[in-house]
Design a protein around this motif. Sequence first.
Motif, PDB file in Angstrom:
ATOM      1  N   UNK A 269      46.801  40.121  32.618  1.00 27.93           N
ATOM      2  CA  UNK A 269      45.364  40.177  32.343  1.00 27.93           C
ATOM      3  C   UNK A 269      44.723  41.486  32.768  1.00 27.93           C
ATOM      4  N   UNK A 270      45.384  42.261  33.640  1.00 21.34           N
ATOM      5  CA  UNK A 270      44.835  43.514  34.191  1.00 21.34           C
ATOM      6  C   UNK A 270      43.578  43.267  35.030  1.00 21.34           C
ATOM      7  N   UNK A 271      43.427  42.068  35.526  1.00 22.79           N
ATOM      8  CA  UNK A 271      42.270  41.699  36.342  1.00 22.79           C
ATOM      9  C   UNK A 271      42.771  40.924  37.559  1.00 22.79           C
ATOM     10  N   UNK A 272      42.303  41.314  38.743  1.00 26.50           N
ATOM     11  CA  UNK A 272      42.659  40.562  39.949  1.00 26.50           C
ATOM     12  C   UNK A 272      41.913  39.231  39.962  1.00 26.50           C
ATOM     13  N   UNK A 273      42.659  38.183  40.225  1.00 32.71           N
ATOM     14  CA  UNK A 273      42.064  36.856  40.341  1.00 32.71           C
ATOM     15  C   UNK A 273      42.936  36.045  41.290  1.00 32.71           C
ATOM     16  N   UNK A 274      42.307  35.149  42.041  1.00 31.07           N
ATOM     17  CA  UNK A 274      43.054  34.345  43.008  1.00 31.07           C
ATOM     18  C   UNK A 274      42.400  32.982  43.132  1.00 31.07           C
ATOM     19  N   UNK A 285      47.898  39.816  39.566  1.00 35.17           N
ATOM     20  CA  UNK A 285      47.954  41.214  39.984  1.00 35.17           C
ATOM     21  C   UNK A 285      47.380  42.059  38.854  1.00 35.17           C
ATOM     22  N   UNK A 286      46.375  42.861  39.148  1.00 32.53           N
ATOM     23  CA  UNK A 286      45.745  43.620  38.067  1.00 32.53           C
ATOM     24  C   UNK A 286      46.604  44.788  37.617  1.00 32.53           C
ATOM     25  N   UNK A 287      47.383  45.380  38.519  1.00 33.01           N
ATOM     26  CA  UNK A 287      48.222  46.505  38.129  1.00 33.01           C
ATOM     27  C   UNK A 287      47.394  47.741  37.861  1.00 33.01           C
ATOM     28  N   UNK A 288      47.814  48.547  36.897  1.00 31.75           N
ATOM     29  CA  UNK A 288      47.085  49.773  36.573  1.00 31.75           C
ATOM     30  C   UNK A 288      46.424  49.639  35.205  1.00 31.75           C
ATOM     31  N   UNK A 289      45.413  50.458  35.005  1.00 26.14           N
ATOM     32  CA  UNK A 289      44.601  50.351  33.802  1.00 26.14           C
ATOM     33  C   UNK A 289      45.242  51.125  32.654  1.00 26.14           C
ATOM     34  N   UNK A 290      44.717  50.953  31.451  1.00 28.81           N
ATOM     35  CA  UNK A 290      45.202  51.661  30.280  1.00 28.81           C
ATOM     36  C   UNK A 290      44.680  53.101  30.281  1.00 28.81           C
ATOM     37  N   UNK A 291      45.593  54.076  30.315  1.00 24.11           N
ATOM     38  CA  UNK A 291      45.204  55.474  30.173  1.00 24.11           C
ATOM     39  C   UNK A 291      44.144  55.899  31.166  1.00 24.11           C
ATOM     40  N   UNK A 292      43.240  56.756  30.744  1.00 27.95           N
ATOM     41  CA  UNK A 292      42.143  57.229  31.588  1.00 27.95           C
ATOM     42  C   UNK A 292      40.806  56.938  30.908  1.00 27.95           C
TER      43      UNK A 292
END
Length: 537
Positions: A269-274, A285-292
């Motif tokens: 999802x690229x979004x932190x949620x718990x 785990x959101x991880x890293x975003x797409x590009x800049x």
Amino acid sequence: MKRTKYQYQNIILIGLIVILVSSIFAFTKNQNESFDPRNQAAYEMTPWNFTIVGDTQSSTQEFYQSMTNLMIQDNPYMLIHVGDMNYQMNANRQPLKMIVDLRTATEQQHGTPLEYHAAMGNHDDTNYKNWREWYKDLICFGKVPYHEGLGYCEDSLDPSCQMTWQEVGPLNPYVQQAPMYCVSNPTDIILQQYSFVKGNIRFIMLQMPYYSQSQERIDWAIAEACKENEQSATLIFTHNGDFAVQKQFIDSLDSCPNHNVKAIITGHTHIYRQETYKNVEIISVSGSFYGQLDMQSATQNSDYWNAHVQADKIVLSRILWNGSSFNAPEVKLEIPGTFTNFFETGNPDENPDEQTQTMSYSIAKGNQIISFPLKQSELVVSQLYSQMGGKPNSIVSYEGGYWYSYKIVNGTPFATQDFSINQKNGYFIQSKEQFEYQHEGTTDFNKSDCKFNKGWNLVSYRCLVESANLEWNDDLSNNQQLASEIFDGLHENNINIKILSDLDQDRYRSLIYDQNQYYGNDFNTYDPKGYFVLIEN
């Protein structure tokens, strides 16, 4: 002749041991039901840690350099990826470089290269055929594409990336338990999943992409999560970030209310949620975003996670990217339990000037218990199997109430884990043929490594005589003692041994000590054998 109650006791106890041995060679991993091994410490616990990343789809070099530098400082033993390692093959070389650099640094710091585990994501499977093949080569065989001018690169559309392969060694020693995980057809990679155990934690890696879930894979995951609680905690990793799906999975665990699943860690999802559901923590785990393209999203969401394993708990912390660097770790979850070492490390008191010696073994056809009084630093069972020319059918250890097995089935090795071969334990060897083996090592020995659990222990001759303060000769000559002499020495050191059993020509013989009397015939113990002992305290 009328038998005494102690002779009957001897017969019964020998029978129980034979039953235990039979269960090993049926390739099962059992535990002694008379006690809870989670309340028994086989050895002192040294804290260790692993790192969790996901959706590493950014091409921002600064992000990966900062993350890699922090990871190297934390010195993890494992890196777990919850899917979507790379999105654009020709634009994003950083995640691969991160893995290889981290593996190199950790090997320099604690002598063991990083283990890499992955729960496949949808982009790991669907984008490019070459990508699937490349990821399989990375995980299964430790091969990475490399170009002198560009560094780590992919077999992409970039014509300047003329790829060669660089060997970095196996990244995942557990794929042998799931051989279809490394099949030649790359389209089948995602169909398989596996589990493994480290430090009294069961790790379940689910190859469940967001868009596809087969009932067969779900049934396997439920069965694995519902296994008897041999470990203190179970952690599940999957790319599927749909919390409704994860709650449905947790609902299915109602069929095994005594399960010990503590957390499900996801990505996609690229979004932190718990969220906590039925005492199970679900974390995205959101991880890293797409590009800049969206720096605000990068500041708010990009992260990686550390898991610090201590003797009484696992501490999960989130490290958040603030746009130019990472913030201090923020504790998000503590999981209580009883946890143990990642693996047994070498003896820090080892004398580098110790002379190497050689001990000869004559391995008979059938079953035997042997030991290794000479030390080889960080020797593991897969290496021992290779040193023995691949001739044993199985090599088995018993420690802390658990069987650890390395077995060959149709030419394929299967293992509960790649366990250590050390000087303190005894090891079952089953062979279909007789063969000779030469074991090289040093004679240095740390007596404090010999720790006896209450109940059954499978230990080396050297551990017994050293613990009994009896003489062990460094020149390897005449190392033998009567079983009764070992009893006397252990009793003087307040180690209350009740039974010592020797496996001789596929049959057990035992000496029993009860109420200040011996029962059974005394016999010689010697190197390089191993023995079962029953300890009362």
